[in-house]
Motif scaffolding. Structure first.
Motif, PDB file in Angstrom:
ATOM      1  N   LYS A 165       0.742  -1.188  -0.320  1.00  0.00           N
ATOM      2  CA  LYS A 165       0.389   0.345  -0.289  1.00  0.00           C
ATOM      3  C   LYS A 165       0.915   1.306   0.010  1.00  0.00           C
ATOM      4  O   LYS A 165       1.515   1.297   0.675  1.00  0.00           O
ATOM      5  N   THR A 166       0.265   1.992  -0.513  1.00  0.00           N
ATOM      6  CA  THR A 166       1.712   3.936  -1.094  1.00  0.00           C
ATOM      7  C   THR A 166       0.257   4.512  -0.509  1.00  0.00           C
ATOM      8  O   THR A 166      -0.918   4.399  -0.593  1.00  0.00           O
ATOM      9  N   LYS A 167       0.457   5.439  -0.427  1.00  0.00           N
ATOM     10  CA  LYS A 167      -0.334   6.717   0.349  1.00  0.00           C
ATOM     11  C   LYS A 167      -0.327   6.959  -1.147  1.00  0.00           C
ATOM     12  O   LYS A 167      -0.167   7.590  -2.230  1.00  0.00           O
ATOM     13  N   ARG A 168      -2.081   7.565  -0.933  1.00  0.00           N
ATOM     14  CA  ARG A 168      -3.039   8.406  -2.195  1.00  0.00           C
ATOM     15  C   ARG A 168      -2.502  10.142  -2.522  1.00  0.00           C
ATOM     16  O   ARG A 168      -2.577  10.208  -1.428  1.00  0.00           O
ATOM     17  N   GLY A 169      -2.095   9.922  -2.748  1.00  0.00           N
ATOM     18  CA  GLY A 169      -1.941  11.386  -3.787  1.00  0.00           C
ATOM     19  C   GLY A 169      -3.482  11.880  -3.517  1.00  0.00           C
ATOM     20  O   GLY A 169      -4.115  11.391  -3.486  1.00  0.00           O
ATOM     21  N   ARG A 170      -3.474  13.323  -4.212  1.00  0.00           N
ATOM     22  CA  ARG A 170      -4.681  13.703  -4.300  1.00  0.00           C
ATOM     23  C   ARG A 170      -5.075  13.901  -5.272  1.00  0.00           C
ATOM     24  O   ARG A 170      -4.942  13.372  -6.306  1.00  0.00           O
ATOM     25  N   SER A 171      -6.589  13.752  -5.052  1.00  0.00           N
ATOM     26  CA  SER A 171      -7.595  13.525  -6.439  1.00  0.00           C
ATOM     27  C   SER A 171      -7.432  14.885  -7.579  1.00  0.00           C
ATOM     28  O   SER A 171      -7.557  15.947  -7.212  1.00  0.00           O
ATOM     29  N   PRO A 172      -7.624  14.677  -8.435  1.00  0.00           N
ATOM     30  CA  PRO A 172      -7.552  15.797  -9.780  1.00  0.00           C
ATOM     31  C   PRO A 172      -8.341  16.565  -9.349  1.00  0.00           C
ATOM     32  O   PRO A 172      -9.629  16.486  -8.649  1.00  0.00           O
ATOM     33  N   PRO A 173      -8.250  17.735 -10.195  1.00  0.00           N
ATOM     34  CA  PRO A 173      -8.997  18.924  -9.820  1.00  0.00           C
ATOM     35  C   PRO A 173     -10.568  18.857 -10.428  1.00  0.00           C
ATOM     36  O   PRO A 173     -10.848  17.822 -11.530  1.00  0.00           O
ATOM     37  N   GLU A 174     -11.829  19.204  -9.801  1.00  0.00           N
ATOM     38  CA  GLU A 174     -12.975  18.861 -10.526  1.00  0.00           C
ATOM     39  C   GLU A 174     -13.625  19.369 -11.931  1.00  0.00           C
ATOM     40  O   GLU A 174     -13.547  18.283 -12.829  1.00  0.00           O
ATOM     41  N   GLU A 175     -12.665  20.657 -11.932  1.00  0.00           N
ATOM     42  CA  GLU A 175     -12.592  20.928 -13.714  1.00  0.00           C
ATOM     43  C   GLU A 175     -11.810  19.693 -15.217  1.00  0.00           C
ATOM     44  O   GLU A 175     -11.947  19.536 -15.105  1.00  0.00           O
TER      45      GLU A 175
END
Length: 84
Positions: A32-42
């Motif tokens: 398991k790795t750390k999850r990154g940020r989710s992409p911007p909604e746009e």
């Protein structure tokens, strides 16, 4: 007696070849790795809008029907409206 000895040898060979359940569960699976940020909604919206328009374009080219306008187009199929 020979059959019993042969069975015992096969059983011993099979048990030495099998893996433990813990070995099988983790085999080939990355840690398991750390999850990154989710992409911007746009960006997500633009991605799905492009995919949807491409799908509508391919459908219109194949079936000569515009799903956006919900209307038939000129082409190889003749669309007939049915009244329910």
């Amino acid at each position: 007696m020979a059959a019993a000895a042969a069975t015992a040898m096969v059983t011993a060979a099979l048990s030495s070849c099998t893996k433990r359940d813990s070995d099988i569960v983790g085999a080939g699976m990355p840690k398991k790795t750390k999850r990154g940020r989710s992409p911007p909604e746009e960006q997500v919206e633009a991605f799905f809008a492009a995919a949807e328009s491409d799908l509508a374009r391919r459908f219109a080219a194949k079936y000569n029907y515009d799903v956006v306008k919900d209307a038939p187009m000129d082409g190889r199929y003749e669309w007939v409206r049915l009244n329910p």
